[in-house]
Write an enzyme that holds these catalytic residues in place. Structure first.
Site, mmCIF file in Angstrom:
data_model
loop_
_atom_site.group_PDB
_atom_site.id
_atom_site.type_symbol
_atom_site.label_atom_id
_atom_site.label_comp_id
_atom_site.label_asym_id
_atom_site.label_seq_id
_atom_site.Cartn_x
_atom_site.Cartn_y
_atom_site.Cartn_z
ATOM 1 C CG ASP A 35 4.234 -5.310 4.411
ATOM 2 O OD1 ASP A 35 3.745 -3.953 5.090
ATOM 3 O OD2 ASP A 35 3.875 -4.819 3.151
ATOM 4 C CG MET A 37 3.236 -9.818 8.089
ATOM 5 S SD MET A 37 2.245 -10.770 6.623
ATOM 6 C CE MET A 37 1.998 -9.472 5.632
ATOM 7 C CG HIS A 66 4.410 -1.898 8.203
ATOM 8 N ND1 HIS A 66 3.204 -2.350 7.922
ATOM 9 C CD2 HIS A 66 4.051 -2.210 10.019
ATOM 10 C CE1 HIS A 66 1.960 -2.516 8.759
ATOM 11 N NE2 HIS A 66 2.633 -2.463 10.199
ATOM 12 C CG PHE A 143 -3.690 -11.817 5.017
ATOM 13 C CD1 PHE A 143 -3.013 -12.551 5.073
ATOM 14 C CD2 PHE A 143 -4.249 -11.516 6.436
ATOM 15 C CE1 PHE A 143 -3.679 -13.859 5.486
ATOM 16 C CE2 PHE A 143 -4.670 -12.618 7.573
ATOM 17 C CZ PHE A 143 -4.256 -13.428 6.990
ATOM 18 N N GLY A 144 -2.243 -9.171 2.358
ATOM 19 C CA GLY A 144 -2.808 -7.754 1.317
ATOM 20 C C GLY A 144 -3.297 -8.088 0.985
ATOM 21 C CG ASP A 177 0.214 -0.861 5.308
ATOM 22 O OD1 ASP A 177 -0.017 -1.326 4.178
ATOM 23 O OD2 ASP A 177 1.221 -1.559 5.696
ATOM 24 N N GLY A 179 -4.935 -1.237 1.250
ATOM 25 C CA GLY A 179 -7.051 -0.977 0.486
ATOM 26 C C GLY A 179 -6.484 -0.542 -0.286
ATOM 27 N N GLY A 199 0.281 -1.664 -2.212
ATOM 28 C CA GLY A 199 0.555 -2.970 -2.776
ATOM 29 C C GLY A 199 0.341 -3.863 -3.664
ATOM 30 C CB SER A 200 -2.817 -5.106 -4.792
ATOM 31 O OG SER A 200 -2.804 -5.285 -3.431
HETATM 32 C C1 DX5 Z 1 -0.945 -5.378 5.539
HETATM 33 C C2 DX5 Z 1 0.488 -4.934 4.946
HETATM 34 C C3 DX5 Z 1 0.100 -3.935 4.074
HETATM 35 C C4 DX5 Z 1 -0.572 -4.876 2.765
HETATM 36 C C5 DX5 Z 1 -0.683 -3.246 1.396
HETATM 37 O O1 DX5 Z 1 -0.695 -6.267 6.685
HETATM 38 O O2 DX5 Z 1 1.094 -4.003 6.281
HETATM 39 O O3 DX5 Z 1 1.431 -3.496 3.566
HETATM 40 O O4 DX5 Z 1 0.841 -5.377 1.941
HETATM 41 O O5 DX5 Z 1 -1.461 -4.136 0.860
HETATM 42 P P1 DX5 Z 1 -2.494 -3.901 -0.371
HETATM 43 O O6 DX5 Z 1 -2.217 -2.307 -0.896
HETATM 44 O O7 DX5 Z 1 -2.340 -4.801 -1.305
HETATM 45 O O8 DX5 Z 1 -3.358 -3.465 0.463
HETATM 46 ZN ZN ZN Z 2 2.550 -2.861 5.421
#
Ligand code: DX5
Ligand code: ZN
Length: 223
Positions: A35, A37, A66, A143-144, A177, A179, A199-200
């Site tokens: 990711d 940003m 991404h 954000f994750g 992608d 949650g 992610g998490s």
């Molecule tokens: C959000 C990112 C995701 C994020 C996913 O902006 O694009 O890729 O890291 O993390 P989780 O799975 O924790 O929502």
């Molecule tokens: Zn992503």
């Protein structure tokens, strides 16, 4: 199409990033979701080319980058050089989306296009057949660790139906992608996603064990 897991390193422990990438890769993740940003398209700033370059030697798995970046075409060449295999750009961030998609492909990368939760799938009508992957964001990017927005699953269904109509189901992947957890991944799979970002749910604990759990779920789902 077989289902692919794309662990998002945004949730990894950065002080041992290389090791975490290897753990997910060795456990069977086929993509590594990266990711990027820029603090403009989304509020956060994450990391860029030097970090990607430094983990490139950890695995030969697909680097799925991404780009949560305004006008990401500006960085396509540098991302290729850093080791990106698949570059996914946001429809909302590209003034000349067709040009950007072609630029990515001409550099020898696969091209993906991402949609924010509030952007309708119809925005991709003209470009759909030109891309290798559609990314449906199931949270607002930036954000994750957020909660999956259930209404976005309907958009996944819409993309799947459209690809079916076009006879492109086997060529163009659908990624979800944001949650996604072991508890709700079935919703994304049922809607038609075949690349699952987590992610998490992967790096929040034992990355290898969580990866294997996701892959077991995919197997169960695909029968
Ligand atoms: C959000 C990112 C995701 C994020 C996913 O902006 O694009 O890729 O890291 O993390 P989780 O799975 O924790 O929502
Ligand atoms: Zn992503």
């Amino acid at each position: 199409m077989r289902t692919i897991l794309a662990p998002s390193i945004l949730a990894a422990d950065f002080k041992r990033l290389g090791q975490q990438v290897s753990e997910a890769a060795d456990a069977g993740a086929e993509y590594i979701h990266i990711d990027v940003m820029d603090g403009m398209f989304v509020p956060s700033i994450s990391f860029g080319m030097p970090v990607i370059k430094s983990i490139r030697s950890c695995t030969d798995k697909v680097f799925d980058v991404h780009m949560m970046v305004e006008e990401p075409g500006r960085y396509a060449g540098a991302m290729k050089e850093a080791g990106a295999d698949l570059l996914c750009v946001h429809q909302e961030a590209c003034c000349h989306l067709d040009r950007t998609i072609h630029q990515i492909r001409e550099l020898g990368m696969k091209a993906g296009v991402a949609l924010n939760p509030a952007t309708p799938v119809s925005m991709l009508d003209c470009i759909l057949e030109q891309v290798d992957m559609v990314l449906i964001m199931s949270v607002n990017p930036g954000f994750g660790g957020q909660k999956l927005l259930p209404y976005t699953m309907e958009k996944v269904r819409q993309v799947r139906d459209r690809l079916r109509e076009l006879g492109k189901e086997e060529q163009i992947r659908i990624q979800v992608d944001g949650g996604v957890t072991l508890g709700n991944v079935d919703q994304a799979l049922e809607a038609g996603a075949n690349v699952i970002v987590a992610g998490s749910a992967v790096f929040g604990g034992d990355a290898g064990a969580n990866t294997r759990e996701f892959l077991r779920k995919f197997e169960e789902f695909n029968g």
